[in-house]
Motif scaffolding. Structure first.
Motif, PDB file in Angstrom:
ATOM      1  N   ARG A  43       0.804  -1.177  -0.335  1.00 46.42           N
ATOM      2  CA  ARG A  43      -0.492  -0.225  -0.155  1.00 46.42           C
ATOM      3  C   ARG A  43       0.999   0.953  -0.360  1.00 46.42           C
ATOM      4  N   ARG A  44       2.100   1.422   0.589  1.00 49.46           N
ATOM      5  CA  ARG A  44       3.014   2.468   0.218  1.00 49.46           C
ATOM      6  C   ARG A  44       3.880   2.478  -0.839  1.00 49.46           C
ATOM      7  N   PHE A  45       4.462   1.224  -1.076  1.00 45.04           N
ATOM      8  CA  PHE A  45       5.082   2.224  -2.338  1.00 45.04           C
ATOM      9  C   PHE A  45       4.825   1.272  -3.330  1.00 45.04           C
ATOM     10  N   GLY A  46       3.405   0.283  -3.434  1.00 42.19           N
ATOM     11  CA  GLY A  46       2.790  -0.366  -4.895  1.00 42.19           C
ATOM     12  C   GLY A  46       3.986  -1.855  -4.674  1.00 42.19           C
ATOM     13  N   PRO A  47       3.206  -2.676  -5.344  1.00 39.73           N
ATOM     14  CA  PRO A  47       4.026  -3.853  -6.193  1.00 39.73           C
ATOM     15  C   PRO A  47       5.200  -4.190  -6.759  1.00 39.73           C
ATOM     16  N   LYS A  48       5.055  -3.474  -7.481  1.00 37.72           N
ATOM     17  CA  LYS A  48       6.607  -3.088  -8.108  1.00 37.72           C
ATOM     18  C   LYS A  48       7.577  -3.008  -7.670  1.00 37.72           C
ATOM     19  N   GLN A  49       7.397  -2.363  -6.808  1.00 33.67           N
ATOM     20  CA  GLN A  49       8.604  -0.843  -5.917  1.00 33.67           C
ATOM     21  C   GLN A  49       8.929  -2.375  -5.058  1.00 33.67           C
ATOM     22  N   LEU A  50       8.304  -2.989  -4.636  1.00 35.68           N
ATOM     23  CA  LEU A  50       8.199  -3.740  -3.464  1.00 35.68           C
ATOM     24  C   LEU A  50       9.341  -5.411  -3.491  1.00 35.68           C
ATOM     25  N   LEU A  51       8.824  -5.266  -5.383  1.00 31.82           N
ATOM     26  CA  LEU A  51       9.125  -6.835  -5.870  1.00 31.82           C
ATOM     27  C   LEU A  51      10.423  -6.137  -6.063  1.00 31.82           C
ATOM     28  N   VAL A  52      10.982  -5.158  -6.927  1.00 28.19           N
ATOM     29  CA  VAL A  52      12.430  -4.753  -7.251  1.00 28.19           C
ATOM     30  C   VAL A  52      13.222  -4.623  -5.776  1.00 28.19           C
ATOM     31  N   GLY A  53      12.840  -3.768  -4.823  1.00 25.65           N
ATOM     32  CA  GLY A  53      13.146  -3.510  -3.638  1.00 25.65           C
ATOM     33  C   GLY A  53      13.666  -4.534  -3.629  1.00 25.65           C
ATOM     34  N   GLY A  54      12.778  -5.572  -2.793  1.00 20.90           N
ATOM     35  CA  GLY A  54      12.683  -6.779  -2.178  1.00 20.90           C
ATOM     36  C   GLY A  54      14.496  -7.877  -2.376  1.00 20.90           C
ATOM     37  N   ALA A  55      14.338  -8.078  -4.592  1.00 18.94           N
ATOM     38  CA  ALA A  55      15.380  -8.103  -4.454  1.00 18.94           C
ATOM     39  C   ALA A  55      16.579  -8.149  -4.962  1.00 18.94           C
ATOM     40  N   PHE A  56      16.601  -6.652  -4.115  1.00 14.87           N
ATOM     41  CA  PHE A  56      18.318  -6.230  -4.457  1.00 14.87           C
ATOM     42  C   PHE A  56      18.392  -6.421  -2.667  1.00 14.87           C
ATOM     43  N   TRP A  57      17.378  -5.911  -1.725  1.00 12.31           N
ATOM     44  CA  TRP A  57      17.941  -6.455  -0.511  1.00 12.31           C
ATOM     45  C   TRP A  57      18.343  -8.102  -0.159  1.00 12.31           C
ATOM     46  N   ALA A  58      17.409  -8.932  -0.853  1.00 15.44           N
ATOM     47  CA  ALA A  58      17.883 -10.687  -0.839  1.00 15.44           C
ATOM     48  C   ALA A  58      18.828 -10.992  -1.422  1.00 15.44           C
ATOM     49  N   SER A  59      19.832  -9.896  -2.738  1.00  6.98           N
ATOM     50  CA  SER A  59      20.714 -10.379  -3.444  1.00  6.98           C
ATOM     51  C   SER A  59      22.111  -9.824  -1.929  1.00  6.98           C
ATOM     52  N   VAL A  60      21.505  -8.496  -1.122  1.00 10.55           N
ATOM     53  CA  VAL A  60      23.118  -7.518  -0.050  1.00 10.55           C
ATOM     54  C   VAL A  60      22.904  -8.809   0.984  1.00 10.55           C
ATOM     55  N   PHE A  61      21.988  -9.934   1.380  1.00  9.41           N
ATOM     56  CA  PHE A  61      21.686 -10.406   2.724  1.00  9.41           C
ATOM     57  C   PHE A  61      22.821 -11.545   1.742  1.00  9.41           C
ATOM     58  N   MET A  62      22.650 -12.115   0.639  1.00 10.84           N
ATOM     59  CA  MET A  62      23.612 -13.462  -0.160  1.00 10.84           C
ATOM     60  C   MET A  62      24.692 -13.573   0.396  1.00 10.84           C
ATOM     61  N   VAL A  63      25.456 -11.907  -0.474  1.00  8.12           N
ATOM     62  CA  VAL A  63      26.798 -11.391  -0.077  1.00  8.12           C
ATOM     63  C   VAL A  63      26.990 -11.702   1.787  1.00  8.12           C
ATOM     64  N   ALA A  64      26.235 -11.045   2.122  1.00  9.75           N
ATOM     65  CA  ALA A  64      26.994 -11.240   3.770  1.00  9.75           C
ATOM     66  C   ALA A  64      27.276 -12.488   3.939  1.00  9.75           C
ATOM     67  N   SER A  65      26.159 -13.633   3.429  1.00 10.63           N
ATOM     68  CA  SER A  65      25.961 -15.067   3.637  1.00 10.63           C
ATOM     69  C   SER A  65      27.866 -15.134   3.975  1.00 10.63           C
ATOM     70  N   GLY A  66      28.736 -14.724   2.972  1.00 11.51           N
ATOM     71  CA  GLY A  66      30.127 -14.967   2.290  1.00 11.51           C
ATOM     72  C   GLY A  66      31.305 -14.499   3.531  1.00 11.51           C
ATOM     73  N   PHE A  67      30.710 -14.209   4.404  1.00 13.20           N
ATOM     74  CA  PHE A  67      31.612 -13.698   5.242  1.00 13.20           C
ATOM     75  C   PHE A  67      31.322 -13.112   6.558  1.00 13.20           C
ATOM     76  N   LEU A  68      30.388 -14.915   7.068  1.00 11.13           N
ATOM     77  CA  LEU A  68      30.073 -15.469   8.289  1.00 11.13           C
ATOM     78  C   LEU A  68      30.323 -16.380   8.742  1.00 11.13           C
ATOM     79  N   VAL A  69      30.620 -17.236   9.852  1.00 12.38           N
ATOM     80  CA  VAL A  69      30.905 -18.123   9.791  1.00 12.38           C
ATOM     81  C   VAL A  69      30.100 -18.757  11.372  1.00 12.38           C
TER      82      VAL A  69
END
Length: 408
Positions: free
Chosen positions: A76-102
């Protein structure tokens, strides 16, 4: 560029559905299901029990649940298109973090945050796919299948990428980290393509989700609870299927499967996911009740039990092909159920309800399967439990009736 005011042609709608499928590839195919390939080396390197290894996907599902609860307000705040793209970006960022954690706590937090972003992507993408289907009702089931089948693209990419990177980094401490980074690069590329194509989404499909209306006997939002049998069956689907996707690779490795066979198994499972968009579209378009979910859950139970019955490689391949050809169509069946029984203004409410119970089932499934697998029966007994859960879900879904008669 296609005007937002113009009605897209069938070819343009198909292209948009394919673009949307990249969101599913990132949110589930890569962010979640690549973990099944990385679990064995991470568990061996970090000394995890199966319960803790399963707990990583439980954390991912918990984040997915939180994300699903947040999604209606965010749309309702951003619209589904913006949420779709923004969520994909942040999911990718968190994937990067996986490689730095043990450490286990840090990785659990990372998996939770990745699940949070994945839910934004998957729910928003499902809503946009349903709206695309409304532009071409005769192909609605096919278009939904393309979106959900995009998860198979992510699975296939993971199958081809992860073993190769693991082999290349085999002499490097925590070599599995490089696989997470490679997957993150793939996710960023998919997100960039998705962002470009979403600029062409028709205006009505890009509208923000409507605010929820007050409940009343005539308000379809109040009818979501009447999906009770389907919601219950879908909860058990979430608990059952994730046990297979989390642990089947570990079971095959225990049974002596080599890296090449593992790559072939997972890649073909992903290809079968993509093909499922055509395979089950007629089933999703024909039935207005819980029949599709029941049939597909029952088939998943069969696929889950096959590698337990025998260590035969042919049977394992049959299991992967059947599982891949079915499991995402269960997800698509719930969107089709919502589309058949609620008006478009309430699709976001209905899809979110199914997403929430799906996430709840996935929270329980991996840890439960891992806990059972730590016992005397090992991974085989854990998958037997997953198959039983799927069959119970099929029984519950079979009792779901349409909310209203089919239109004349």
């Amino acid at each position: 560029m296609t005007s937002n005011a113009a009605t897209p042609t069938p070819a343009q709608v198909l292209k948009l559905a394919l673009a949307l499928s990249l969101g599913a590839a990132v949110s589930l195919g890569i962010t979640r299901f690549s973990y099944g390939l990385l679990l064995p080396p991470m568990r061996e390197d970090l000394g995890w029990s199966y319960a803790l290894a399963g707990g990583m996907n439980t954390a991912n599902a918990a984040g997915y649940l939180l994300g699903a609860l947040m999604t209606p307000a965010l749309m309702r705040r951003f619209g589904p298109k913006q949420l779709l793209v923004g969520g994909a970006f942040w999911a990718s960022v968190f994937m990067v973090a996986s490689g730095f954690l043990v450490s286990a706590p840090a990785l659990l937090l990372q998996r939770l945050l990745a699940g949070l972003a994945s839910a934004w992507v998957f729910v928003a993408g499902g809503l946009l796919a349903a709206r695309l289907g409304s532009l071409q009702p005769t192909r609605a089931g096919f278009l939904l299948g393309i979106y959900y089948g995009g998860t198979g693209l992510g699975i296939t990419l993971s199958a081809l990428l992860v073993p190769a990177v693991l082999q290349a980094a085999s002499q490097v401490p925590h070599g599995w980290s490089w696989a997470w980074w490679a997957l993150a690069v793939a996710s960023f590329v998919a997100t960039a393509v998705l962002a470009l194509e979403m600029r062409r989404m028709p205006g009505d499909a890009n509208a923000a989700a409507p605010a929820p209306a007050r409940a009343s006997p005539a308000n379809p939002a109040a009818q979501v609870h009447r999906f009770g049998w389907a919601l219950a069956g879908y909860t058990l689907f979430g608990a059952g299927y994730i046990g297979y996707m989390t642990f089947v690779i570990a079971l095959l490795r225990e049974q002596g499967a080599g890296a090449g066979n593992i790559t072939m198994f997972y890649a073909l499972l992903g290809v079968a996911c993509v093909a499922s968009s055509r395979l089950w579209s007629g089933l999703l378009d024909r039935f207005r009740g819980g029949e599709p979910q029941a049939i597909l859950n029952a088939l998943l139970g069969v696929a889950t039990i096959l590698p337990v019955v025998s260590a035969s490689w042919a049977l394992a391949m049959a299991s992967g092909l059947l599982f891949g050809a079915v499991f995402l169509s269960v997800v698509a069946s719930t969107t089709a159920l919502v589309r058949h029984n609620l008006p478009a203004s309430q699709w976001a409410t209905g899809i979110s309800a199914f997403t929430i119970v799906f996430a709840a089932g996935q929270i329980v499934g991996p840890t439960l399967t891992g806990w059972i697998s730590d016992g005397s029966g090992g991974l085989a007994r854990g998958l037997v439990a997953s198959a039983g859960i799927l069959w119970a879900g099929a029984l519950l879904a079979s009792r779901q009736k349409p909310l209203q008669p089919p239109p004349a």
